[in-house]
Design an enzyme around this catalytic site. Structure first.
Site, PDB file in Angstrom:
ATOM      1  N   ASP A 163       3.986  -4.961  -3.825  1.00 49.51           N
ATOM      2  CA  ASP A 163       4.748  -5.139  -5.061  1.00 49.51           C
ATOM      3  C   ASP A 163       5.713  -6.321  -5.008  1.00 49.51           C
ATOM      4  O   ASP A 163       5.797  -7.097  -5.950  1.00 49.51           O
ATOM      5  CB  ASP A 163       5.512  -3.854  -5.413  1.00 49.51           C
ATOM      6  CG  ASP A 163       4.622  -2.863  -6.147  1.00 49.51           C
ATOM      7  OD1 ASP A 163       3.395  -3.136  -6.248  1.00 49.51           O
ATOM      8  OD2 ASP A 163       5.132  -1.836  -6.614  1.00 49.51           O
ATOM      9  N   THR A 180       0.728   1.020   4.250  1.00 49.17           N
ATOM     10  CA  THR A 180      -0.107   1.532   5.331  1.00 49.17           C
ATOM     11  C   THR A 180      -1.315   0.628   5.474  1.00 49.17           C
ATOM     12  O   THR A 180      -2.318   0.820   4.821  1.00 49.17           O
ATOM     13  CB  THR A 180      -0.567   2.970   5.064  1.00 49.17           C
ATOM     14  OG1 THR A 180      -1.170   3.003   3.778  1.00 49.17           O
ATOM     15  CG2 THR A 180       0.591   3.929   5.126  1.00 49.17           C
TER      16      THR A 180
END
Ligand SMILES: [Zn+2]
Lengths: 443, 632
Positions: A184, A107
């Site tokens: 990630d 987000t």
């Protein structure tokens, strides 16, 4: 009353709420052994237990009240339905460069629903502009959602999808493309696109955030503004990854897509350039180049080499590593394995047999450093020389993750092993550095 | 003032730092640092947008002005959690136990599950842009002076970073204090006079100290006071730093509201309407070309302007004193500073003054078309800032026609208050998603219930019987920050009870009044000082000087203080020869007066050796020396 309305509630408590006709946000009185509590019903985290009801008190605080024998639920009133009234859109300024923002998840911009506590991602250009209105001073931004997923779910299929969307954007005249992405696996994706996008004429910038965008301290908007401005104006046409340079909000740094690694689990400056200097930096509203040589904007016509082999593994050697692990990959039909070796590029002699078997079966073997910093040198110790004899290819100072992505790409875009090996050895997208520079922190 | 007739209602929120082993969400020690920071970092906070599409206007203004925040830190007192570079760890169980203990002592209902919330705060005092806070219990009551006061809730939250400086567009905060656990005790608005408010605040403070786990020193306890009167408004006053300032704050706020209501009457009588007040400021810079006023001259030389507005019918009202040294003009100045970031305003009720001359005022009145019954307000700064400031002044003037505007104020050290911001709507709070809810088990409560600390009343009784100190002194100890230290030192037989009690209460307060920073003196230093006293290495007369020195040199020891102040005890031989010398100097008097010479000789001797010798010993030596002389 459906599941949706009683998010997270289960069992008897859910039945009691349903019986009272209460939905999320509705005002209720909860009477239990401890007394009587009034508040609005809040959703419950799915993983939490099934015997506490969460109420938002008039003061705005949430509290959990145990649901036990004889507890009573009385509905007092209707939920206050949040109604999103977006602020007026900033005017579109004429003559600004066109930048496309392609979202793949994470987000980068969101709104908070202070009633239920929900965080909603910005879903359109309009949303994005209303949340980060300064964007409209920098560029004519168009934004679209390509994927909406956590970065750990992104793989070759998405890399290909991103590449094709970028190609469309280039065709439509974008001066730069920004890809928002969870952090990630951001380094894998930036490496993948570095190999896929051949003859790139504009900057392609990956960006993420380490602090969620609902919080005032989020790095999301700062990162986004920095990368959009750089996508619009930078002189380079490279695939890069732009994030905070330090813990301060003062500069955004651009790492080569093939040389960036997430080196911290949580900080804003988690990404660092390994074995090289970053390409550029955005500070005080301007792009400063750090690298002297790079691909210039506007040169060439974009070509895609966008397929990836899926049967490739990245394996970290460690004490006690069992040769049967290698055998398993061979038996399963793997085409390539990147070994993360110790030190200059070593594994135990106990693996030699298994590695010989792999080579014989046509599996490409490459060696990358598990030390992260520094380069492989398999000529110094006998183990290295022996591994080379077996057929393990030393991959210099290439990051192990980049080597893994590159081998998947090389195998899919070549006709035979020889050709794939040739691609592996060639410096395609800055994944090799000729010289290992002293970087201050390491080296 | 007849507070009952005014319909005064007061509610208190008492915040007290807890003396836990570590902070609320990380393993850092709850302590501050004095030295220069080891590192700093720069951040900006972006006002977050809610579903409703609204953004806090004040926060947005600050943000658009490009407000940056510099945080100062060192490695001893903060980690990545305070830097907002790592998710918070689990809620400190020790802190939660202290809150639950307070609740059990006051008969409240603990919540079954604690939910940590994020309360949006974008002034920079929290690196995240929100404060982590939770409610741990609801209800409860306390008895004070025979009356019962109900509590609304008890909560646990993280303390904010300390503001070090505010330099234009840059705020500087130190993050050492960030994350120190604070218990928040909120009463219902059931307090009806200033004295009661203070009594209740003190009572809450006593129970908090009864837990034995609170931090002490300036700023470790802070009250927010909510005050309303009939016809006035609910005003929230933040940051009252001393419990005994609470009654003053209430008293002054009531005065302020009563006076503001009086101003409404005056303006009504004059027939002033809101529509008469326009916020079209006039540029009057040309009138101040030759001005002697430094502020105006400065602003103009930097390319700024002087803007003015007329407040029709306000002459005389601006200067009306609302509470000591605070006038309607002061209120307007607060709003102007907040809205425009200006340093202040000038108004005609106070002019000519500040090197603005009679002629300049005359010209000003003429230019804006103000009659004698009108007031004129001017501001000198950048034009946009002036406009914002004067627009806020006119808005505040319109509010003066209505009554008391609802707002958040902050306490000044004298008990008066100043405007800080409009009263926020519903708190912007949402769940802290980085932390699962914490179940408060009945086993946990049972364990706490079995180990409840002694309540202040019981303690008072025990102090008088066990330690033989009178009730007044015992009460002072219990109302002080040193209750626990006192008990510990008594338990270890470290001092005379009366001596210790007087030192920790009356003497320390006296020193504090003289500007000595008593808070700098650690428990260990107090123990060591009394240790020296007990060992006969110093005299009780020297204690004030030793503590004064220690407050200035908190890294030193009491022994260092003795050395630095030359207050070591005189050895027996030195004292004896001093006494003998004194007696022989005054031989004639001794011969004339005999034993009665001891009185005046004592006076002379003590003047020289006070603090370095016990009076008893001096007296004995004098007696000996006089005896020896008379035998000659
Ligand atoms: Zn910490």
């Amino acid at each position: 009353m459906g599941d949706e309305q009683l998010h997270g509630y289960r069992g008897k408590l859910k039945e009691a709420l349903e019986a009272a006709g209460v939905g999320i946000g509705d005002l209720l009185r909860f009477e239990s052994g401890d007394g009587s509590f009034e508040g609005s019903l809040m959703p419950r985290v799915e993983t939490a237990d099934d015997w506490h009801v969460v109420l938002k008190l008039k003061s705005g605080y949430n509290v959990g009240i145990a649901f036990g024998e004889g507890a009573k639920v009385v509905r007092l009133g209707q939920a206050e339905k949040p109604e999103f009234r977006p602020p007026p859109l900033p005017e579109v300024k004429a003559g600004l460069p066109k930048v496309s923002i392609v979202s793949t998840g994470g987000t980068i911009a969101s709104r908070v629903d202070y009633i239920t506590g929900g965080v909603h991602a910005a879903m359109s250009s309009r949303d994005l502009l209303s949340i980060v209105p300064e964007l409209s001073d920098i560029a004519a931004v168009d934004a679209d959602i390509l994927y909406s997923t956590f970065s750990e779910n992104i793989d070759a299929e998405q890399w290909t999808g991103i590449a094709r969307r970028i190609a469309e954007k280039v065709k439509e005249g974008a001066q730069g493309v920004v890809i928002t992405h969870g952090t990630d696996t951001l380094g894998y994706s930036s490496a993948a696109l570095s190999f896929v996008l051949r003859n790139l004429p504009i900057p392609v910038i990956f960006v993420g955030s380490q602090r969620s965008s609902d919080r005032p301290s989020s790095d999301a908007a700062t990162n986004l503004l920095g990368v959009v401005s750089t996508a619009a104006h930078a002189p380079f046409a490279e695939v890069v990854l732009g994030m905070h340079e330090t813990t301060s909000d003062t500069s955004i740094v651009f790492h080569w897509g093939t040389k960036a690694r997430k080196l911290h689990t949580s900080t804003r400056y988690a990404f660092q350039s390994v074995n090289t200097e970053p390409l550029a930096r955005y500070v005080d509203g301007k792009v400063e180049m750090i690298a002297e040589s790079y691909r210039k904007r506007g040169e060439g016509e974009l070509e895609l080499m966008d397929s990836f082999e899926s049967k490739v593994a990245l394996i970290k050697f460690h004490p006690g590593f069992q040769p049967s692990t290698i055998d398993w990959y061979v038996d399963d039909g793997y085409k390539g394995v990147i070994l993360e070796g110790t030190g200059l590029g070593h594994v135990s002699t106990g693996l030699y047999e298994a590695l010989r078997g792999a080579v014989k079966a046509g599996v490409v073997l490459g060696m990358a450093p598990q030390c992260v910093w520094g380069r492989i040198d398999m000529d110094v110790y006998s183990t290295g020389r022996e591994l080379q004899e077996i057929g393990v290819e030393p991959l210099g100072d290439m990051l192990a993750e980049t080597a893994f992505v590159k081998l998947r790409w090389a195998l899919a875009n070549s006709d035979d092993i020889e050709e794939a090996m040739e691609l592996m050895r060639r410096n395609i997208a800055g994944e090799y550095s000729d010289r290992t520079l002293y970087t201050g922190r390491f080296g | 003032m007849d507070y009952a007739k005014l319909g005064l209602k007061v509610g208190l929120e008492v915040h007290q730092e807890l003396a836990t082993k570590h902070k609320l969400f990380c393993q850092c020690p709850p302590m501050l640092f004095r030295d220069d920071p080891e590192y700093t970092f720069i951040r900006r906070l972006r006002p977050s947008q809610s579903e409703l599409g609204e953004i806090d206007p004040a926060a947005l203004f600050e943000f658009l002005k490009g407000k940056t925040i510099i945080y100062e830190a060192n490695r001893e007192t903060s980690c990545l959690v305070e830097m907002d570079e790592e998710p918070p760890g689990p809620l400190n169980a020790e802190a939660l136990d202290i809150c639950l203990t307070f609740t059990l002592l006051t008969g409240g209902t603990p919540v079954d599950e604690v939910h940590v919330m994020r309360k949006i705060v974008v002034d920079g005092s929290n690196t995240t842009g929100f404060q982590r806070t939770c409610v741990t219990s609801l209800g409860g009551k306390l008895e004070v002076g025979g009356k019962t006061y109900s509590l609304q809730q008890v909560g646990l939250e993280e303390d904010a970073a300390r503001k070090i400086a505010d330099e234009g567009g840059v705020s500087r905060y130190r993050i050492d204090r960030l994350g120190i656990p604070l218990i928040e005790v909120t009463t219902d608005p059931v307090i009806y006079s200033p004295e009661e408010a203070e009594e209740v605040a003190l009572a809450i403070g006593r129970i908090l100290r009864a837990t034995g786990q609170v931090r002490r020193g300036l700023g470790t306890i802070r009250q927010d006071v909510n005050i309303s009167i009939v016809g006035g408004a609910l005003i929230e006053i933040k940051g009252v730093q001393e419990l005994n300032l609470v009654s003053k704050v209430v008293e002054y706020e009531v005065q302020r509201q009563v006076k503001l209501l009086k101003i409404v009457d005056i303006l009504k009588e004059r027939g002033i309407k809101a529509t008469d007040l326009t916020d079209k400021p006039l540029d009057v810079s040309d009138l101040f070309g030759e001005t002697k006023s430094r502020i105006v001259k400065n602003a103009l030389s930097k390319g700024g302007r002087v803007l003015a507005v007329k407040l029709g019918g306000f002459a005389g009202c601006m200067g009306i004193e609302l509470c000591p040294d605070r006038r309607l003009g002061t209120e307007m100045a607060d709003h102007a500073k907040f809205a425009g970031g200006v340093r202040g305003i000038f108004h005609t009720d106070e002019l000519p003054a500040y090197d603005i001359t009679v002629e300049e005022v005359k010209a000003l009145r003429k230019k804006v078309g103000a009659s004698d019954s009108d007031a004129v307000v001017i501001v000198a700064d950048e034009e946009e800032s002036c406009r914002r400031a004067l627009s806020a002044v006119v808005k505040r003037a319109r509010e003066a026609l209505e009554g008391v505007p609802s707002e958040t104020r902050a306490a000044n050290p004298d008990g008066t208050t100043h405007f800080t911001r409009p009263r926020p709507g519903a708190a912007r709070m949402y769940p802290e998603t980085d932390m699962p809810p914490i179940v408060v088990s009945s086993e946990r409560l049972a364990k706490l219930r079995a180990n409840l600390p002694e309540m202040p009343e019981a303690k008072l009784e025990r102090f008088t019987t066990d330690y033989g100190i009178n009730e007044k002194l015992a009460r002072q100890v219990i109302n002080s920050d040193y209750t626990q230290l006192f008990e510990e030192m008594m338990g270890e037989d470290l001092a005379d009870p009366v001596q210790l009690a007087v030192t920790l209460t009356e003497d320390f307060r006296g020193l504090q009044r003289d500007g000595v920073e008593i808070d700098n003196i650690s428990d260990a230093l107090i123990r060591d000082t009394f240790g020296l006293l007990k060992a006969g290495k110093t005299a009780k007369e020297s204690l004030p000087q030793i503590f004064t020195w220690l407050a200035e040199n908190p890294d030193g020891s009491p022994a260092d203080a003795l050395k630095a102040l030359d207050l070591g005890m005189l050895s027996g031989d030195d004292l004896r020869s001093m006494v003998e010398a004194k007696v022989s100097e005054n031989r004639e008097m001794v011969e004339r007066m005999g034993d009665r010479a001891i009185g005046p000789l004592m006076g002379m001797m003590m003047g020289e050796v006070r603090g370095r010798a016990e009076a008893k010993e001096v007296q004995a030596l004098l007696r000996e020396a006089i005896g020896a002389l008379s035998r000659e």
